[in-house]
Design a protein around this motif. Structure first.
Motif, PDB file in Angstrom:
ATOM      1  N   LEU A   1       0.802  -1.219   0.000  1.00  0.00           N
ATOM      2  CA  LEU A   1       0.000   0.000   0.000  1.00  0.00           C
ATOM      3  C   LEU A   1       0.841   1.278   0.000  1.00  0.00           C
ATOM      4  N   ASP A   2       1.742   1.418   0.955  1.00  0.00           N
ATOM      5  CA  ASP A   2       2.530   2.651   1.039  1.00  0.00           C
ATOM      6  C   ASP A   2       3.411   2.837  -0.191  1.00  0.00           C
ATOM      7  N   ASP A   3       3.962   1.735  -0.706  1.00  0.00           N
ATOM      8  CA  ASP A   3       4.800   1.830  -1.905  1.00  0.00           C
ATOM      9  C   ASP A   3       3.971   2.174  -3.137  1.00  0.00           C
ATOM     10  N   ALA A   4       2.766   1.610  -3.242  1.00  0.00           N
ATOM     11  CA  ALA A   4       1.890   1.902  -4.377  1.00  0.00           C
ATOM     12  C   ALA A   4       1.492   3.379  -4.373  1.00  0.00           C
ATOM     13  N   ALA A   5       1.143   3.895  -3.196  1.00  0.00           N
ATOM     14  CA  ALA A   5       0.775   5.316  -3.095  1.00  0.00           C
ATOM     15  C   ALA A   5       1.957   6.198  -3.473  1.00  0.00           C
ATOM     16  N   ALA A   6       3.136   5.865  -2.960  1.00  0.00           N
ATOM     17  CA  ALA A   6       4.334   6.649  -3.281  1.00  0.00           C
ATOM     18  C   ALA A   6       4.674   6.546  -4.759  1.00  0.00           C
ATOM     19  N   TYR A   7       4.477   5.374  -5.354  1.00  0.00           N
ATOM     20  CA  TYR A   7       4.772   5.174  -6.771  1.00  0.00           C
ATOM     21  C   TYR A   7       3.925   6.095  -7.639  1.00  0.00           C
ATOM     22  N   VAL A   8       2.651   6.251  -7.256  1.00  0.00           N
ATOM     23  CA  VAL A   8       1.746   7.128  -8.006  1.00  0.00           C
ATOM     24  C   VAL A   8       1.990   8.586  -7.637  1.00  0.00           C
ATOM     25  N   GLY A   9       2.540   8.828  -6.444  1.00  0.00           N
ATOM     26  CA  GLY A   9       2.872  10.192  -6.047  1.00  0.00           C
ATOM     27  C   GLY A   9       1.829  10.876  -5.194  1.00  0.00           C
ATOM     28  N   VAL A  10       1.042  10.084  -4.474  1.00  0.00           N
ATOM     29  CA  VAL A  10       0.002  10.651  -3.619  1.00  0.00           C
ATOM     30  C   VAL A  10       0.110  10.047  -2.219  1.00  0.00           C
ATOM     31  N   SER A  11      -0.653  10.615  -1.298  1.00  0.00           N
ATOM     32  CA  SER A  11      -0.665  10.083   0.064  1.00  0.00           C
ATOM     33  C   SER A  11      -1.421   8.755   0.098  1.00  0.00           C
ATOM     34  N   ARG A  12      -1.232   8.053   1.187  1.00  0.00           N
ATOM     35  CA  ARG A  12      -1.919   6.765   1.387  1.00  0.00           C
ATOM     36  C   ARG A  12      -3.443   6.952   1.343  1.00  0.00           C
ATOM     37  N   ASN A  13      -3.951   7.990   2.017  1.00  0.00           N
ATOM     38  CA  ASN A  13      -5.397   8.225   2.046  1.00  0.00           C
ATOM     39  C   ASN A  13      -5.944   8.564   0.663  1.00  0.00           C
ATOM     40  N   THR A  14      -5.227   9.402  -0.063  1.00  0.00           N
ATOM     41  CA  THR A  14      -5.666   9.741  -1.426  1.00  0.00           C
ATOM     42  C   THR A  14      -5.659   8.513  -2.299  1.00  0.00           C
ATOM     43  N   PHE A  15      -4.632   7.688  -2.195  1.00  0.00           N
ATOM     44  CA  PHE A  15      -4.554   6.472  -2.999  1.00  0.00           C
ATOM     45  C   PHE A  15      -5.737   5.547  -2.696  1.00  0.00           C
ATOM     46  N   LEU A  16      -6.042   5.343  -1.413  1.00  0.00           N
ATOM     47  CA  LEU A  16      -7.170   4.478  -1.049  1.00  0.00           C
ATOM     48  C   LEU A  16      -8.493   5.053  -1.551  1.00  0.00           C
ATOM     49  N   ARG A  17      -8.632   6.382  -1.513  1.00  0.00           N
ATOM     50  CA  ARG A  17      -9.854   7.013  -2.042  1.00  0.00           C
ATOM     51  C   ARG A  17      -9.958   6.782  -3.540  1.00  0.00           C
ATOM     52  N   TRP A  18      -8.824   6.912  -4.253  1.00  0.00           N
ATOM     53  CA  TRP A  18      -8.822   6.678  -5.698  1.00  0.00           C
ATOM     54  C   TRP A  18      -9.176   5.233  -6.020  1.00  0.00           C
ATOM     55  N   VAL A  19      -8.734   4.291  -5.178  1.00  0.00           N
ATOM     56  CA  VAL A  19      -9.101   2.884  -5.384  1.00  0.00           C
ATOM     57  C   VAL A  19     -10.608   2.725  -5.217  1.00  0.00           C
ATOM     58  N   GLU A  20     -11.168   3.322  -4.170  1.00  0.00           N
ATOM     59  CA  GLU A  20     -12.618   3.253  -3.937  1.00  0.00           C
ATOM     60  C   GLU A  20     -13.401   3.886  -5.083  1.00  0.00           C
ATOM     61  N   GLU A  21     -12.880   4.976  -5.649  1.00  0.00           N
ATOM     62  CA  GLU A  21     -13.562   5.681  -6.737  1.00  0.00           C
ATOM     63  C   GLU A  21     -13.337   5.018  -8.095  1.00  0.00           C
ATOM     64  N   GLY A  22     -12.448   4.024  -8.145  1.00  0.00           N
ATOM     65  CA  GLY A  22     -12.174   3.335  -9.400  1.00  0.00           C
ATOM     66  C   GLY A  22     -11.105   3.982 -10.260  1.00  0.00           C
ATOM     67  N   LEU A  23     -10.450   5.038  -9.743  1.00  0.00           N
ATOM     68  CA  LEU A  23      -9.375   5.672 -10.505  1.00  0.00           C
ATOM     69  C   LEU A  23      -8.113   4.814 -10.513  1.00  0.00           C
ATOM     70  N   MET A  24      -7.910   4.049  -9.450  1.00  0.00           N
ATOM     71  CA  MET A  24      -6.792   3.111  -9.347  1.00  0.00           C
ATOM     72  C   MET A  24      -7.356   1.697  -9.249  1.00  0.00           C
ATOM     73  N   PRO A  25      -6.598   0.718  -9.711  1.00  0.00           N
ATOM     74  CA  PRO A  25      -7.092  -0.660  -9.707  1.00  0.00           C
ATOM     75  C   PRO A  25      -7.174  -1.225  -8.289  1.00  0.00           C
ATOM     76  N   PRO A  26      -8.004  -2.251  -8.109  1.00  0.00           N
ATOM     77  CA  PRO A  26      -8.057  -2.893  -6.792  1.00  0.00           C
ATOM     78  C   PRO A  26      -6.780  -3.682  -6.531  1.00  0.00           C
ATOM     79  N   ALA A  27      -6.560  -3.973  -5.268  1.00  0.00           N
ATOM     80  CA  ALA A  27      -5.381  -4.745  -4.869  1.00  0.00           C
ATOM     81  C   ALA A  27      -5.584  -6.221  -5.203  1.00  0.00           C
ATOM     82  N   LYS A  28      -4.482  -6.941  -5.218  1.00  0.00           N
ATOM     83  CA  LYS A  28      -4.501  -8.393  -5.373  1.00  0.00           C
ATOM     84  C   LYS A  28      -4.033  -8.997  -4.064  1.00  0.00           C
ATOM     85  N   ARG A  29      -4.705 -10.046  -3.620  1.00  0.00           N
ATOM     86  CA  ARG A  29      -4.286 -10.747  -2.415  1.00  0.00           C
ATOM     87  C   ARG A  29      -3.567 -12.017  -2.847  1.00  0.00           C
ATOM     88  N   ILE A  30      -2.329 -12.139  -2.445  1.00  0.00           N
ATOM     89  CA  ILE A  30      -1.527 -13.304  -2.783  1.00  0.00           C
ATOM     90  C   ILE A  30      -1.458 -14.189  -1.546  1.00  0.00           C
TER      91      ILE A  30
END
Length: 97
Positions: free
Chosen positions: A28-57
């Motif tokens: 999570l933290d690396d994905a948010a940093a990779y896109v260049g946003v905060s963790r909260n913004t990244f999670l909001r973008w995932v909820e809004e469909g702007l970013m893809p959902p996570a994969k559980r391995i």
């Protein structure tokens, strides 16, 4: 004659070699940093469909597993955002007289 300890070259901070590649799966933290946003913004973008959902391995014998985001899916989603937002850049309110 006094005992003198011979000088040694300084040891590197880490004995591991420096990584020259970006992992495909990002936590999570690396994905948010990779896109260049905060963790909260990244999670909001995932909820809004702007970013893809996570994969559980989940490996055999594990219950929880690891949650990661596919770096290539993040690239594609980020590129799509850039295409839709580029039109807005030309209509900047600061440019108006």
């Amino acid at each position: 004659m006094t005992n003198v300890t011979p000088l040694r070259p300084p040891r590197p901070e880490s004995s591991r070699k420096a990584r020259l590649w970006v992992p495909r799966g990002l936590r999570l933290d690396d994905a948010a940093a990779y896109v260049g946003v905060s963790r909260n913004t990244f999670l909001r973008w995932v909820e809004e469909g702007l970013m893809p959902p996570a994969k559980r391995i989940i490996r055999r014998g594990e219950r929880e597993g690891v949650v990661v985001w596919d770096r290539e899916a993040l690239d594609a989603a980020f590129d799509a955002i850039g295409e839709t937002e580029s039109a807005c850049a030309s209509r900047n309110s600061f440019d108006e007289d």
